[in-house]
Design a protein around this motif. Structure first.
Motif, PDB file in Angstrom:
ATOM      1  N   LYS A   1       7.653   1.079  -6.091  1.00  0.00           N
ATOM      2  CA  LYS A   1       7.342   2.367  -6.696  1.00  0.00           C
ATOM      3  C   LYS A   1       5.843   2.425  -6.979  1.00  0.00           C
ATOM      4  CE  LYS A   1       8.656   5.571 -10.266  1.00  0.00           C
ATOM      5  NZ  LYS A   1       9.275   5.878 -11.527  1.00  0.00           N
ATOM      6  N   CYS A   2       5.232   3.588  -6.726  1.00  0.00           N
ATOM      7  CA  CYS A   2       3.809   3.777  -7.022  1.00  0.00           C
ATOM      8  C   CYS A   2       3.734   4.324  -8.448  1.00  0.00           C
ATOM      9  CB  CYS A   2       3.205   4.751  -6.008  1.00  0.00           C
ATOM     10  SG  CYS A   2       1.428   4.933  -6.162  1.00  0.00           S
ATOM     11  N   MET A   3       3.230   3.481  -9.373  1.00  0.00           N
ATOM     12  CA  MET A   3       3.373   3.757 -10.802  1.00  0.00           C
ATOM     13  C   MET A   3       2.212   4.582 -11.366  1.00  0.00           C
ATOM     14  SD  MET A   3       6.120   1.849 -11.406  1.00  0.00           S
ATOM     15  CE  MET A   3       6.194   1.325 -13.110  1.00  0.00           C
TER      16      MET A   3
ATOM     17  N   GLY B   1      -1.054   5.971 -10.124  1.00  0.00           N
ATOM     18  CA  GLY B   1      -0.260   6.098  -8.908  1.00  0.00           C
ATOM     19  C   GLY B   1       0.351   7.488  -8.780  1.00  0.00           C
ATOM     20  N   CYS B   2       0.976   7.742  -7.614  1.00  0.00           N
ATOM     21  CA  CYS B   2       1.473   9.086  -7.330  1.00  0.00           C
ATOM     22  C   CYS B   2       2.957   9.251  -7.661  1.00  0.00           C
ATOM     23  CB  CYS B   2       1.227   9.424  -5.862  1.00  0.00           C
ATOM     24  SG  CYS B   2       2.213   8.422  -4.726  1.00  0.00           S
ATOM     25  N   GLY B   3       3.640   8.161  -8.027  1.00  0.00           N
ATOM     26  CA  GLY B   3       5.050   8.263  -8.378  1.00  0.00           C
ATOM     27  C   GLY B   3       5.989   8.078  -7.194  1.00  0.00           C
ATOM     28  N   HIS B   4       5.443   7.922  -6.020  1.00  0.00           N
ATOM     29  CA  HIS B   4       6.268   7.772  -4.815  1.00  0.00           C
ATOM     30  C   HIS B   4       7.140   6.515  -4.906  1.00  0.00           C
ATOM     31  CE1 HIS B   4       7.378   7.834  -0.581  1.00  0.00           C
ATOM     32  NE2 HIS B   4       6.952   6.591  -0.466  1.00  0.00           N
ATOM     33  N   GLU B   5       8.377   6.649  -4.429  1.00  0.00           N
ATOM     34  CA  GLU B   5       9.269   5.495  -4.348  1.00  0.00           C
ATOM     35  C   GLU B   5       9.674   5.315  -2.905  1.00  0.00           C
ATOM     36  OE1 GLU B   5      12.601   4.075  -7.271  1.00  0.00           O
ATOM     37  OE2 GLU B   5      11.963   6.077  -7.897  1.00  0.00           O
TER      38      GLU B   5
ATOM     39  N   ILE C   1       0.885  -1.168   0.000  1.00  0.00           N
ATOM     40  CA  ILE C   1       0.000   0.000   0.000  1.00  0.00           C
ATOM     41  C   ILE C   1       0.920   1.215   0.000  1.00  0.00           C
ATOM     42  CG2 ILE C   1      -1.781   1.297   1.254  1.00  0.00           C
ATOM     43  CD1 ILE C   1      -2.643  -1.308   2.591  1.00  0.00           C
ATOM     44  N   CYS C   2       0.801   2.068  -1.028  1.00  0.00           N
ATOM     45  CA  CYS C   2       1.683   3.234  -1.139  1.00  0.00           C
ATOM     46  C   CYS C   2       1.560   4.094   0.125  1.00  0.00           C
ATOM     47  CB  CYS C   2       1.322   4.040  -2.383  1.00  0.00           C
ATOM     48  SG  CYS C   2       2.222   5.597  -2.492  1.00  0.00           S
ATOM     49  N   GLU C   3       2.705   4.375   0.721  1.00  0.00           N
ATOM     50  CA  GLU C   3       2.677   5.153   1.982  1.00  0.00           C
ATOM     51  C   GLU C   3       2.222   6.588   1.752  1.00  0.00           C
ATOM     52  OE1 GLU C   3       6.666   3.554   4.075  1.00  0.00           O
ATOM     53  OE2 GLU C   3       6.562   3.559   1.884  1.00  0.00           O
ATOM     54  N   LYS C   4       2.323   7.043   0.499  1.00  0.00           N
ATOM     55  CA  LYS C   4       1.961   8.429   0.236  1.00  0.00           C
ATOM     56  C   LYS C   4       0.484   8.592  -0.162  1.00  0.00           C
ATOM     57  CE  LYS C   4       3.792  12.490  -2.031  1.00  0.00           C
ATOM     58  NZ  LYS C   4       4.296  12.851  -3.364  1.00  0.00           N
ATOM     59  N   CYS C   5       0.034   7.775  -1.147  1.00  0.00           N
ATOM     60  CA  CYS C   5      -1.338   7.991  -1.639  1.00  0.00           C
ATOM     61  C   CYS C   5      -2.333   6.927  -1.173  1.00  0.00           C
ATOM     62  CB  CYS C   5      -1.349   8.094  -3.161  1.00  0.00           C
ATOM     63  SG  CYS C   5      -1.037   6.535  -3.999  1.00  0.00           S
ATOM     64  N   GLY C   6      -1.859   5.878  -0.516  1.00  0.00           N
ATOM     65  CA  GLY C   6      -2.772   4.878   0.036  1.00  0.00           C
ATOM     66  C   GLY C   6      -3.305   3.871  -0.970  1.00  0.00           C
TER      67      GLY C   6
HETATM   68 ZN   LIG Z   1       1.172   6.395  -4.347  1.00  0.00          ZN
END
Ligand SMILES: [Zn+2]
Length: 554
Positions: A210-212, A221-225, A185-190
């Motif tokens: 990576k959040c693609m 996705g938000c791009g967060h790595e 689960i992306c820590e930034k966008c959930g």
């Molecule tokens: Zn994300």
């Protein structure tokens, strides 16, 4: 299979096979010793859940009961797959929900107040009906299990064995997936549907991901790595791997699914290979390490295949508007899981026929109707496994559904229907409210059925006055017949149905017309239609006064 076993109810056959198989699998035996037999099922709460899944729940409930009847500990457990990503916009919801696409269902707000989440709302929509269907089960959440760490060991096994699982996928699909078998689960966008895990540090047990932006079509996705521990609810295993991981984790001894999951190369066959080769755990009945077994057939209502992905058909929760829950349960328990069920309660007489089957089984169970020994055994077991609640000590009062529909249209009220049934001696005068519980439910259902979806031939309205166009349709000979019927009714204080029926034929003969002509004229006068319920019974039910009153208007 011996002849004796062949005559067993399917749930009893399955229960025996499950117990037998446990003997040959030491790992399963250990679990059974500790937890008993877990009959397991799972459902993604992505929206309104269709009646097809309800077939699985009734099947699993019946198997768990059959196991308990063998004297072993067993329970049916249903899990909400609430960590699954929202991957397709739910058409029942406003567009504002599209912002949650890609997130786990358990983390999306409920569309209706009073529920913890999207997942909670749709799961409860069905489980709140379980009592009506007599489904006894323990409910759990796959997400909670992730958070509690129940899957931690399985997650480690999966990540450590990446190459082996990749090879299994290659064997089935001809190509290797390029992603680790875990969705963080992306820590930034959930979001969980958009992440790509690409590196697993086996020593420190952290995962790089990576959040693609363009990983999937349905969410961005938000791009967060970042890097994270995969444990304690930070993400989930992808579906097919998760299925295999659940079996040793929850200790499933039995888990059926719809036949669409049981195709070669489908999710079940991959899960079996992973369970066997990676977890060294036997897949649940009806599968073995080497054989996939058979899924249950489709349950169709109104001829439409029940499928959540197609969004067609009637939902489990709304099915009770079309047929009473206990009658649907009877249908599912009395039919083998491998037989297709096409039940059509709308504009057909399926509902009448199903009630007749149920009533017959009930009469055989209570010894009120005679049947061969094998029929008695078969029907008794079906009644036991399909009965909702405690089986009463004496047979409930039975009024055929078709007659309930007539009565309710004559008096237009459930209380009055009970009064009339007492007056006509269909039920004892001293019947108490609790003796009438089933009957009252049936009358209410029949009332709704004729209002909403009965075929035209079962629907009528008693004429208050004979309309002029009806009067014009009655031929002189028919009129003569009707007057003779009226005279007969006037002469007899107590009208006997059988004698009245014979009288119709005498009267028709006396004026030299076909009895069908007499019937048609009578229906015109009584309900303004060419056809109606069986006439002698109908007249007795209606009361001769009303019939005389109408004929006198001619
Ligand atoms: Zn994300």
């Amino acid at each position: 299979m011996s002849k004796n076993e062949d005559s067993l109810h399917w749930a009893d056959q399955m229960a025996r096979a499950i117990v037998e198989r446990e003997q040959t699998e030491p790992k399963l035996r250990e679990i059974v010793k500790e937890k008993g037999y877990i009959v397991y099922d799972e459902k993604t709460p992505s929206g309104s859940i269709h009646i097809g899944s309800g077939r699985g729940w009734v099947i699993h409930d019946a198997i768990a009961k059959a196991l308990r009847d063998l004297g072993v500990k067993a329970k049916f457990v249903l899990s909400s797959d609430d960590m699954d990503p929202y991957d397709k916009a739910n058409k029942d919801l406003p567009e504002s929900f599209d912002q949650y696409l890609g997130m786990p269902f358990r983390n999306i707000p409920s569309p209706v107040q009073g529920y913890k989440s999207f997942a909670d709302y749709y799961f409860k929509q069905v489980t709140e009906k379980f009592k009506d269907f007599g489904i006894q089960c323990e409910l759990e959440s796959t997400g909670e299990r992730y958070i509690k760490g129940d899957f931690n060991s399985a997650i480690k096994t999966v990540l450590d064995n990446f190459d082996k699982i990749q090879a299994i996928y290659e064997r089935f699909y001809g190509e290797k997936p390029n992603t680790l078998f875990f969705n963080p689960i992306c820590e930034k966008c959930g979001k969980i549907g958009t992440t790509w895990a690409y590196e697993w540090d086996t020593v420190n047990e952290v995962l790089k991901y990576k959040c693609m932006k363009n990983h999937v079509k349905w969410a961005e996705g938000c791009g967060h790595e970042g890097e994270m521990s995969p444990y304690n609810g930070n993400g989930k295993l992808p579906w097919k791997v998760e299925w295999a991981a659940k079996w040793p984790t929850v200790g499933a001894a039995c888990e059926l699914a719809g036949k669409d999951h049981f195709t070669h190369g489908g999710s079940r066959s991959i899960a079996i290979a992973i369970a066997d080769e990676i977890f060294d755990f036997p897949p649940p009945y009806p599968s073995t390490r080497k054989n996939i077994g058979k899924g249950y057939e489709f349950f169709t209502v109104g001829g439409k295949k029940m499928s959540t992905s197609k969004g067609a058909g009637i939902g489990f929760a709304e099915a009770t508007e079309y047929a009473p829950a206990h009658i649907l349960r009877y249908l599912l328990v009395s039919t083998r899981p491998h037989a297709v069920i096409d039940f059509d309660p709308v504009n057909k007489n399926d509902l009448i026929l199903l009630h007749e089957r149920f009533d017959k089984t009930e009469r055989i169970y209570f010894g009120v109707e005679e049947a061969s020994d094998s029929e008695v055994a078969k029907n008794k077991r079906i009644y036991e496994l399909s009965h909702v609640g405690k089986i009463p000590s004496k047979m409930p009062i039975q009024i055929p559904f078709s007659f309930a529909a007539i009565i309710i249209q004559v008096v237009l009220d459930v209380d009055k229907a009970i009064e009339l049934l007492k007056k006509l001696k269909h039920i004892p005068k001293d019947a108490e409210k609790h003796d009438l519980k089933e009957l009252i439910e049936r009358l209410k259902f029949a009332e709704n059925w004729v209002k909403e979806f009965a075929p035209e031939q079962y629907v009528f309205k008693i004429n208050e006055k004979v309309p002029d166009d009806v009067k014009a349709k009655i031929e002189p000979k028919q009129l003569e017949c009707l007057f003779k019927v009226k005279a007969y009714l006037k002469e007899h204080d107590e009208v006997d149905e059988k004698l009245l029926y014979d009288q119709f034929y005498n009267i028709a003969r006396s004026v030299d017309i076909n009895p069908a002509e007499l019937f048609r004229a009578a229906y015109y006068v009584l309900i303004g239609k060419e056809k109606g319920p069986k006439l002698a019974n109908f007249i007795v039910t209606l009361g001769k006064e009303k019939v005389i009153e109408l004929i006198e208007q001619l």
